[in-house]
Motif scaffolding. Structure first.
Motif, mmCIF file in Angstrom:
data_model
loop_
_atom_site.group_PDB
_atom_site.id
_atom_site.type_symbol
_atom_site.label_atom_id
_atom_site.label_comp_id
_atom_site.label_asym_id
_atom_site.label_seq_id
_atom_site.Cartn_x
_atom_site.Cartn_y
_atom_site.Cartn_z
ATOM 1 N N THR A 508 0.818 -1.221 0.000
ATOM 2 C CA THR A 508 0.000 0.000 0.000
ATOM 3 C C THR A 508 0.852 1.271 0.000
ATOM 4 O O THR A 508 0.313 2.379 -0.078
ATOM 5 N N SER A 509 2.171 1.108 0.091
ATOM 6 C CA SER A 509 3.059 2.280 0.077
ATOM 7 C C SER A 509 4.395 1.880 -0.520
ATOM 8 O O SER A 509 4.715 0.699 -0.653
ATOM 9 N N GLN A 554 10.695 4.639 -7.614
ATOM 10 C CA GLN A 554 10.341 5.423 -8.802
ATOM 11 C C GLN A 554 9.123 4.822 -9.500
ATOM 12 O O GLN A 554 8.227 5.552 -9.960
ATOM 13 N N ALA A 555 9.083 3.502 -9.567
ATOM 14 C CA ALA A 555 7.952 2.844 -10.214
ATOM 15 C C ALA A 555 6.661 3.111 -9.448
ATOM 16 O O ALA A 555 5.612 3.398 -10.046
ATOM 17 N N PHE A 556 6.723 3.047 -8.131
ATOM 18 C CA PHE A 556 5.534 3.312 -7.312
ATOM 19 C C PHE A 556 5.025 4.730 -7.551
ATOM 20 O O PHE A 556 3.821 4.971 -7.717
ATOM 21 N N ALA A 557 5.963 5.689 -7.588
ATOM 22 C CA ALA A 557 5.569 7.096 -7.798
ATOM 23 C C ALA A 557 4.946 7.280 -9.178
ATOM 24 O O ALA A 557 3.933 7.988 -9.330
ATOM 25 N N ARG A 558 5.552 6.667 -10.211
ATOM 26 C CA ARG A 558 5.007 6.807 -11.575
ATOM 27 C C ARG A 558 3.597 6.248 -11.661
ATOM 28 O O ARG A 558 2.698 6.849 -12.272
ATOM 29 N N ILE A 559 3.384 5.087 -11.075
ATOM 30 C CA ILE A 559 2.068 4.451 -11.122
ATOM 31 C C ILE A 559 1.024 5.323 -10.446
ATOM 32 O O ILE A 559 -0.059 5.578 -10.999
ATOM 33 N N MET A 560 1.325 5.789 -9.242
ATOM 34 C CA MET A 560 0.344 6.563 -8.490
ATOM 35 C C MET A 560 0.063 7.909 -9.154
ATOM 36 O O MET A 560 -1.101 8.329 -9.264
ATOM 37 N N ASP A 561 1.117 8.594 -9.621
ATOM 38 C CA ASP A 561 0.922 9.907 -10.240
ATOM 39 C C ASP A 561 0.067 9.794 -11.500
ATOM 40 O O ASP A 561 -0.855 10.603 -11.713
ATOM 41 N N LYS A 562 0.356 8.802 -12.340
ATOM 42 C CA LYS A 562 -0.373 8.664 -13.601
ATOM 43 C C LYS A 562 -1.830 8.268 -13.351
ATOM 44 O O LYS A 562 -2.753 8.802 -13.992
ATOM 45 N N THR A 573 -6.078 0.825 -4.316
ATOM 46 C CA THR A 573 -5.780 -0.014 -3.149
ATOM 47 C C THR A 573 -4.295 -0.040 -2.857
ATOM 48 O O THR A 573 -3.873 -0.122 -1.696
ATOM 49 N N GLY A 574 -3.470 0.001 -3.909
ATOM 50 C CA GLY A 574 -2.030 -0.086 -3.752
ATOM 51 C C GLY A 574 -1.414 -0.644 -5.011
ATOM 52 O O GLY A 574 -1.907 -0.407 -6.126
ATOM 53 N N VAL A 575 -0.330 -1.405 -4.849
ATOM 54 C CA VAL A 575 0.316 -2.052 -5.988
ATOM 55 C C VAL A 575 0.574 -3.517 -5.630
ATOM 56 O O VAL A 575 0.681 -3.880 -4.461
ATOM 57 N N SER A 576 0.672 -4.346 -6.672
ATOM 58 C CA SER A 576 1.072 -5.739 -6.462
ATOM 59 C C SER A 576 2.529 -5.893 -6.855
ATOM 60 O O SER A 576 3.015 -5.247 -7.791
ATOM 61 N N LEU A 577 3.232 -6.729 -6.130
ATOM 62 C CA LEU A 577 4.630 -7.065 -6.424
ATOM 63 C C LEU A 577 4.705 -8.553 -6.767
ATOM 64 O O LEU A 577 4.116 -9.388 -6.069
ATOM 65 N N GLN A 578 5.463 -8.858 -7.814
ATOM 66 C CA GLN A 578 5.592 -10.256 -8.219
ATOM 67 C C GLN A 578 6.867 -10.416 -9.023
ATOM 68 O O GLN A 578 7.391 -9.449 -9.592
ATOM 69 N N PRO A 579 7.417 -11.638 -9.086
ATOM 70 C CA PRO A 579 8.612 -11.860 -9.886
ATOM 71 C C PRO A 579 8.363 -11.489 -11.351
ATOM 72 O O PRO A 579 7.281 -11.742 -11.881
ATOM 73 N N TYR A 580 9.351 -10.869 -11.961
ATOM 74 C CA TYR A 580 9.242 -10.471 -13.364
ATOM 75 C C TYR A 580 9.771 -11.598 -14.248
ATOM 76 O O TYR A 580 10.937 -11.985 -14.138
#
Length: 889
Positions: A508-509, A554-562, A573-580
Motif C-alpha cells: 500500500t506504500s 520510482q515505479a511506485f511514484a510513476r504508477i500513483m501519479d499517472k 488499493t495499492g500495488v502488487s509485487l511479483q517476480p518479473y
C-alpha cells in the motif's frame, strides 16, 4: 408428441368457407392433401365447412380428436385450449399471432395458455406459426400451399416465411420431406423437444433448423448432442450481429459475444452451422438426395477448365485440394481421353466432350476407391446436348456409394437437363462454388462424428481442488460488498484450484513495497491495484524489470501519479509485487465469461496488451476434458507456435489442457464467478503461469445444483464405496469418457455367450462409435455406473449398468454387463440398484429391459430387485419391468 404428427383425427377451430382466409386454407389443405383420418371443422356460425359437418365447440366431437388446430384470434386461445384439455385432445397447434411478440398483453395471453395445459400432458406448437406437414401421412396441417414430396429430411423453422420459401424451392428441386414444422413462439414445444422426437423417428435421416433464438438451452444441447451422433443436424442461426459483444469488466467478457457462443455450442453438439439461406437449402438438397460422404476426397469432372479451377479454389478456401489421382485411375483415363486432357483432378474432359466421354469418365470415378464424392460440371457447348448427358448420368449413379452431384452452368439451355437431374435425385447447383460448399458441409458433419467418437486421454496427474477455501473467500467478499476481486485475491482462488500463478503480494506504500521486495527474488514487476481501472497498462500501471530499491520507489511514484492524474476519482488499493518473468515464449489469454443464456463460457487465445486487436480466440462450454480442451486450442492461430517455432521451445500442451480443465471445474463449482480473466498467461520454458488475473463475482440464483450450466457435468457426488457379497471392496461411480480403455478391457474378459446376451449379436471388437456410446454419455438423460476394484493398483472395471431415459423422462431402458470372472458376486445388483435409485430421484416411473430367455443370470437378478418378468413378443425374449413409484429399493 405423437398426437401432433400422427393424428387419426383433426379439428380445425375457426374453420370457414371464406376464400383467402386461414380457416378455409387449413380445411382445404387437409382435404386436398389426402388426410385419411377424420376432419372436424369447428365454428358455431357454420353447419358445414367445405362439405364437412361443422361443430360449435370441440367438446361436441366424439371421440375427441387427437389434434386441434386453432385459427381464431389469440385472445380466444386460452379458453379453447382449456376445452381441448377437458375433451381429451392431446395435441394443439396454435396458428394465431399476437402472443408475446406483440407486447405485454400478448405475453399475458401466452401465460394463460400455458396455465391451461399445465400438468395435462397436452403439447402445443405455436402460437404464431404456420403449422405442421407430414407427407407420409398426407397431413398438411398448415395454411401453406400444396403438399411437398415424401422424403427423409425434417425441417424445423421459427419463421413461417422461411418455411414457405423452402417449400416452394423444394417443389422446384424435387426435394422431399419427412416432417415440416413451423414452431413459431415456442410457448411449449421447442427445438429440443422436436430434435428428441425426430431423432427417434426412423423415417428421418437428417434435420434442418432455421433458428432465431433458443429457449431451454440445456434441453436443446442434451437433445442435439444425442441425435447429432446418428443424424446430421444443419442450422441457420439468424441474428448474428444484433447483440455483439457485451461491455464487460475483463478482456474475456469483451471478447465473448453472443453469436460466437452459439458457434461454440453448435460445435460441442456436433451441429453444422451454415451462414445463409442459400447454403441451408444447398445442404438440404444434398442431404435429402444423396448418401453422406465418408471423407473429403472430391473428384471434379468438367467440360470446361475455368469451372474446374473455380471448384478447386473453393476447396482451397477450406484448406483442401481435389483428391489425388491414383496411378491406376490415371491410366484408365489416359486410355479414353484425348492426349491433351488435364491429367489431374479436376478432370477436364474438354469442350468437345460427348455423352459417351462423360459416361466413361464418371464410370471410372464411381469405381475408384480414391474418392468420397464426385462433382460433375457442365457448361453449354455446341457439340453436346445437356439433356442427353443428364439422362445418361442418371442411369449410372443409381449404384452410387458416395454422393454424386452436379453444376449444370447456364440458363434456358440447361433448364431441361437440370429438371432431369432433379427428378433422378441428383442435386444441382448454379455454380461450382455452391456445389463444393454443400459437399464440404457434409464433410464437416463426417468429421464431427469422428471427433465425437474419439476417446479423451487421461491427465497424467490427479486433480485436487480446495473448494472450501474458494467458498470462504467468495462469501467473505460478498459480506464486504466486494464484487471485483483484486489481482492478489483472484490469484489465491486460482491457486486453490491448482492453476499455476506467480507469487503476488499487495503493498500500500513505497516503503511497504521495498520491505516486501527484500524477501523476493529480483527483478520484480509492479502493477496498479484498483477496482475502478480495468486495463492497467493503459494508464502506465505496469512497471517491469525492477532491480533495486530506487527502481521500486520510482515505479511506485510513476504508477500513483499517472493513475491519479487520469482517474482522480478512482479507488486505489495499492500495488502488487511479483517476480518479473522476462522474455516469455508466449502470452496467452485464458478466462471465462457468463453468458445470460449459455452460462459460463471458456476462452483461450492469444494474450497480452494486443489480445482484443488480434482477436485470436476460441470459445468452449464446460465441462471440459483433455480432448475438448485441445480442440479449443486447435481453433486458434497461436497453436502452431505453441507446438514450437524457430527459437521458441514448444509449450507443454498437456499443462495447458490441464489449466483449462481446472478453470472449467472452477466455474462449474462456483456460479458466483461471472467473469474471470487471466491475461497474460505467460509460457516460458514450456510451462504456463498466470501472471495477471481478475475475477468478478455476482450472487448466484442457481445454488449448487449446476443449473447455471447448459451441459450436465460429471456428478461427482454420486461416487460411493461398497462391498460385494464376497467382501470385495468396490468403488462405484458414474462412467467417464476417459473410461473407454477400461471398457475395452472389460469386453476382452467376456465370453462369447456373455457378449451375445448383452448385444443380442456376435460382436468381436468394439468400434469407436460403440465405445463413445457407452462412455460419453449425457448425465441429464442417461444413468450409467461402473464398478471398479479398489484392491487393484491400476483401475479395473468389473461391470457396468445403465438406464437410458426416453424423451419424456418417465420411462427408461436398463442394461447390465458384468465381466465373466465376477458374475454371481453381487456386483450387478449393486450397480443396477444404484441406477434405479437415481432414476427414481429424477422422476422416472417405469424402467424396462429385454433379455434373452436363456440369460438366467439376468432374469434372476431382475426378480431379486423386484422386476416383473413377462414373455416378450418373440418367444426367445423376456421383457423385464419395474414400477419405481411402488418399488422397494
Amino acid at each position: 408428441m405423437d398426437h401432433l404428427f400422427n393424428p387419426n383425427s383433426v379439428a380445425v377451430i375457426g374453420a370457414n368457407d371464406k376464400p383467402g382466409s386461414i380457416g378455409s386454407a387449413l380445411i382445404n389443405n387437409l382435404i386436398e392433401g389426402g388426410f385419411s383420418g377424420k376432419i372436424h371443422p369447428v365454428n358455431p356460425h357454420y353447419e358445414q365447412v367445405h362439405g364437412l359437418k361443422a361443430f360449435s365447440t370441440i367438446a361436441e366431437i366424439e371421440p375427441p380428436p387427437d389434434l386441434a388446430i386453432i385459427a381464431t384470434p389469440i385472445a380466444t386461445a386460452p379458453g379453447i385450449v382449456r376445452q381441448c384439455v377437458r375433451s381429451g385432445t392431446r395435441g394443439v397447434i396454435i396458428i394465431s399471432a399476437g402472443g408475446r411478440e406483440s407486447g405485454e398483453a400478448g405475453r399475458l395471453i401466452e401465460e394463460q395458455i400455458h396455465g391451461a395445459v399445465e400438468g395435462s400432458g397436452v403439447r402445443i406448437i405455436g402460437p404464431n406459426c404456420l403449422g405442421v406437414i407430414r407427407p407420409a401421412k398426407h397431413l398438411n396441417a398448415t395454411f401453406s400451399g400444396s403438399m411437398p414430396a415424401k422424403g427423409n429430411l425434417a425441417v424445423i423453422s421459427q419463421s413461417g416465411a422461411i418455411c414457405t420459401f423452402i417449400l416452394d424451392r423444394a417443389a422446384q428441386e424435387n426435394t422431399g420431406f419427412s416432417h415440416f414444422v413451423s414452431i413459431g413462439s415456442m410457448l411449449d414445444v421447442d427445438f429440443g423437444d422436436l430434435i428428441d422426437y425426430l431423432g427417434n423417428d426412423g423415417s428421418v435421416r437428417s434435420i434442418l433448423l432455421y433458428m432465431e433464438n433458443l429457449t431451454n438451452i440445456r434441453k436443446f444441447m442434451s437433445a442435439a448432442r444425442a441425435v447429432a451422433r446418428i443424424k446430421p443436424i444443419i442450422v441457420l442461426k439468424a441474428g448474428k450481429s444484433k447483440a455483439g459483444a457485451r461491455a464487460a469488466s475483463t478482456h474475456t467478457g469483451a471478447m465473448a459475444g453472443e453469436d460466437a457462443v452459439y458457434d461454440a455450442a453448435f460445435k460441442r453438439a456436433g451441429i453444422v452451422r451454415v451462414p445463409s439461406l442459400a447454403r441451408l437449402f444447398d445442404c438440404a438438397e444434398l442431404l435429402a438426395k444423396q448418401p453422406r460422404p465418408p471423407g473429403k476426397r472430391l473428384a471434379i469432372i468438367t467440360n470446361g477448365g475455368g469451372p474446374g479451377v473455380m471448384a478447386a479454389d473453393t476447396l482451397a478456401e477450406y484448406g483442401l485440394e481435389p483428391a489425388p489421382m491414383p496411378e491406376e485411375t490415371m491410366a484408365q483415363l489416359n486410355e479414353i481421353l484425348p492426349s491433351y486432357w488435364s491429367r489431374g483432378n479436376p478432370i477436364d474432359i474438354l469442350g468437345n466432350a460427348t455423352v459417351e466421354r462423360f459416361s466413361a469418365v464418371l464410370d471410372i470415378c464411381l469405381a475408384s476407391k480414391a474418392f468420397d464424392g464426385v462433382l460433375i460440371i457442365m457448361v453449354p457447348q455446341a457439340l453436346t446436348d445437356p439433356e442427353e448427358v443428364a439422362k445418361a448420368l442418371t442411369q449410372m449413379v443409381r449404384r452410387r456409394r458416395f454422393p454424386v452431384f452436379a453444376s449444370w452452368m447456364g440458363g434456358k439451355q440447361m433448364a431441361g437437363a437440370i429438371d432431369i437431374l432433379n427428378q433422378a435425385d441428383i442435386p444441382t447447383y448454379e455454380t461450382p462454388e455452391r456445389a463444393v460448399r454443400a459437399f464440404l458441409y457434409m464433410v464437416e458433419y463426417t468429421r464431427n462424428q469422428e471427433l465425437l467418437s474419439q476417446v479423451p486421454p487421461k491427465l497424467s496427474t490427479d486433480l485436487y481442488f480446495d473448494r472450501d477455501f474458494v467458498f470462504r473467500t467468495i462469501y467473505e467478499c460478498f459480506e464486504q460488498q466486494i464484487d471485483l476481486l483484486s489481482e492478489v485475491q483472484s490469484k489465491k482462488i486460482l491457486a486453490a484450484y491448482g492453476i499455476p500463478v506467480n507469487e503476488t503480494l499487495l503493498a500500500t506504500s513505497a516503503d511497504e513495497a521495498v520491505a516486501m521486495a527484500q524477501e523476493m527474488d529480483m527483478p520484480l514487476a509492479m502493477k496498479l491495484v484498483s477496482p475502478d481501472i480495468t486495463h492497467k497498462s493503459d494508464v502506465g500501471g505496469v512497471q517491469l524489470d525492477l532491480r533495486n530499491e530506487e527502481d521500486l520507489r520510482q515505479a511506485f511514484a510513476r504508477i500513483m501519479d499517472k493513475a491519479r492524474d487520469l482517474y482522480p476519482q478512482a479507488r486505489i488499493t495499492g500495488v502488487s509485487l511479483q517476480p518479473y518473468l522476462a522474455n516469455p515464449d508466449f502470452e496467452l489469454l485464458i478466462g471465462s465469461n457468463t453468458d445470460p443464456d449459455f452460462g459460463p463460457v471458456l476462452l483461450f487465445g492469444s494474450g497480452g496488451v494486443f489480445a482484443e486487436v488480434l482477436n485470436d480466440r476460441a470459445l468452449g462450454l464446460p465441462p471440459l476434458n483433455r480432448l475438448l480442451a485441445r480442440r479449443m486450442m486447435e481453433e486458434t492461430r497461436i497453436l502452431p507456435l505453441l507446438k514450437g517455432y524457430r527459437s521458441h521451445p514448444p509449450a507443454d500442451l498437456e499443462k495447458l489442457e490441464e489449466l483449462l480443465i481446472r478453470l472449467s471445474q472452477l466455474v462449474i463449482d462456483f456460479p458466483e464467478i461471472v467473469e474471470l480473466d487471466m491475461n497474460p498467461v505467460i509460457v516460458k520454458n514450456g510451462i504456463p503461469c498466470a501472471v495477471d488475473a481478475r475475477i468478478k463475482l455476482a450472487r448466484s440464483k442457481s445454488g449448487t445444483s449446476n443449473l447455471h450450466l447448459v451441459i450436465s457435468p460429471y456428478p461427482q457426488h454420486l461416487e460411493r464405496h461398497d462391498l460385494t457379497d464376497l467382501k470385495r471392496p468396490l468403488f462405484i461411480r458414474p462412467i467417464k469418457p476417459e473410461d473407454a480403455p477400461l471398457f475395452v478391457e472389460l469386453f476382452n474378459v467376456l465370453t462369447p455367450t456373455s457378449i451375445y446376451y448383452r448385444f443380442f449379436s456376435v460382436v468381436k471388437t468394439l468400434s469407436p462409435e460403440i465405445l463413445a456410446r457407452f462412455t460419453q454419455i449425457d448425465y441429464d438423460r442417461e444413468i450409467a455406473f461402473v464398478a471398479l476394484d479398489e484392491r487393484e493398483v491400476q483401475e479395473r472395471m468389473l461391470g457396468i449398468a445403465n438406464i437410458v431415459g426416453e424423451p419424456d423422462g418417465k420411462r427408461g431402458e436398463f442394461s447390465v454387463l458384468i465381466g465373466d470372472p465376477w458374475q454371481g458376486t453381487g456386483i450387478g445388483a449393486k450397480l443396477l440398484l444404484q441406477c434405479l435409485r437415481i432414476a427414481r430421484e429424477r422422476g422416472m416411473e417405469i424402467v424396462w429391459g429385454t433379455v434373452l430367455a436363456e440369460n438366467s443370470y439376468m432374469i434372476a437378478l431382475s426378480k431379486k430387485l423386484g422386476f416383473t418378468v413377462q414373455q416378450g413378443e418373440d418367444s426367445s425374449e423376456y421383457k423385464l419391468t419395474i414400477d419405481l413409484k411402488s418399488a422397494r429399493l
